[in-house]
Design an enzyme around this catalytic site. Structure first.
Site, mmCIF file in Angstrom:
data_model
loop_
_atom_site.group_PDB
_atom_site.id
_atom_site.type_symbol
_atom_site.label_atom_id
_atom_site.label_comp_id
_atom_site.label_asym_id
_atom_site.label_seq_id
_atom_site.Cartn_x
_atom_site.Cartn_y
_atom_site.Cartn_z
ATOM 1 N N SER A 131 -7.257 3.340 5.108
ATOM 2 C CA SER A 131 -6.027 3.609 4.360
ATOM 3 C C SER A 131 -5.546 4.982 4.790
ATOM 4 C CB SER A 131 -6.323 3.612 2.854
ATOM 5 O OG SER A 131 -5.241 4.157 2.120
ATOM 6 N N TYR A 144 -10.761 6.999 -5.045
ATOM 7 C CA TYR A 144 -10.391 6.142 -3.924
ATOM 8 C C TYR A 144 -10.311 6.931 -2.620
ATOM 9 C CZ TYR A 144 -7.725 2.754 -1.151
ATOM 10 O OH TYR A 144 -7.308 1.887 -0.171
#
Length: 244
Positions: A131, A144
């Site tokens: 990501s 995250y």
């Protein structure tokens, strides 16, 4: 010439399912792994692949998955996800534990287990879907972003450790992709999830699958180390051009 095989984790929806379809179109026999077997079987029937139950947080499940497949040329580490969006001071430790188990240790378990097969293929490819959160932190997302940073470092370290072996490694770092990602992050709150993509044209799962297909189609001497993919409306993790 025998059919080349691909493994896609987290394949029951979103980027994983789209990637499985893309690789099948390219002639791969695709082994799709995830926990939701009903979805997996429908996908496998659609693409002529093989569905095998897989929980990347379980060493026993990963080994059973590996025992059920017949060699692998391409591994797509796609299983992962986020839970919550909270300040460090207010964070839920269990949410962090789930994110690290799924994104980091899940990638480690699958990659380590299948690595001998990838090397033995003579032209292996490991694609890890991280990501843009693997490249920069953002407020309220430390659980995250820390997990994705660790997953990215795991993948990038392998690039050096496997130098000289017949295995290529590509990290795909997507920005905003409209899938079930935000729905999972917000425990099924569809209204909150929709706000993430409001006023922008986000990427869709097929956009990332197309990039992975391109990576898999490169000749064996070409290694695309890292590819960052964002919608035009996104500059970084927290900066968007929103309309309306």
């Amino acid at each position: 010439m025998s059919t080349r095989s691909a493994v896609v984790t987290g394949a029951s929806s979103g980027i994983g399912a789209a990637t499985a379809r893309k690789l099948a179109e390219m002639g791969y026999h695709v082994y799709v792994g995830a926990r939701r077997l009903d979805r997996l079987h429908r996908l496998a029937d659609e693409i002529g692949g093989t569905a095998v139950e897989l929980d990347v947080t379980s060493a026993e499940s990963v080994q059973s998955f590996a025992d059920a497949i017949d060699g692998v040329d391409v591994l797509v580490n796609n299983a992962g996800g986020a839970k919550g969006l909270a300040a460090v001071a207010d964070t839920d430790v269990d949410d962090w534990r789930w994110m690290w188990e799924t994104n980091v240790l899940g990638t480690l378990r699958v990659t380590k287990t299948l690595l001998p097969e990838l090397i033995a293929s003579g032209d292996g490819l490991i694609v890890t879907v991280t990501s843009i959160a693997a490249l920069t932190p953002y407020d309220y997302g430390a659980g995250y972003t820390s997990a994705k940073h660790a997953q990215g470092v795991l993948h990038r370290t392998l690039r050096g450790e496997l130098l000289g072996k017949p295995v290529r490694l590509t990290e795909i770092a997507p920005g905003a992709v409209e899938t079930e990602f935000s729905l999972v992050r917000f425990d099924g709150d569809a209204e909150r999830a929709a706000k993430v993509y409001a006023g922008i044209d986000p990427l869709v799962a097929e956009d990332i699958a197309d990039v992975i297909g391109f990576v898999a189609s490169r000749p064996k001497h070409v290694n695309l180390d890292q590819i960052v993919v964002k919608p035009r409306d996104q500059a970084d993790a927290g900066r968007f051009a929103r309309r309306g």
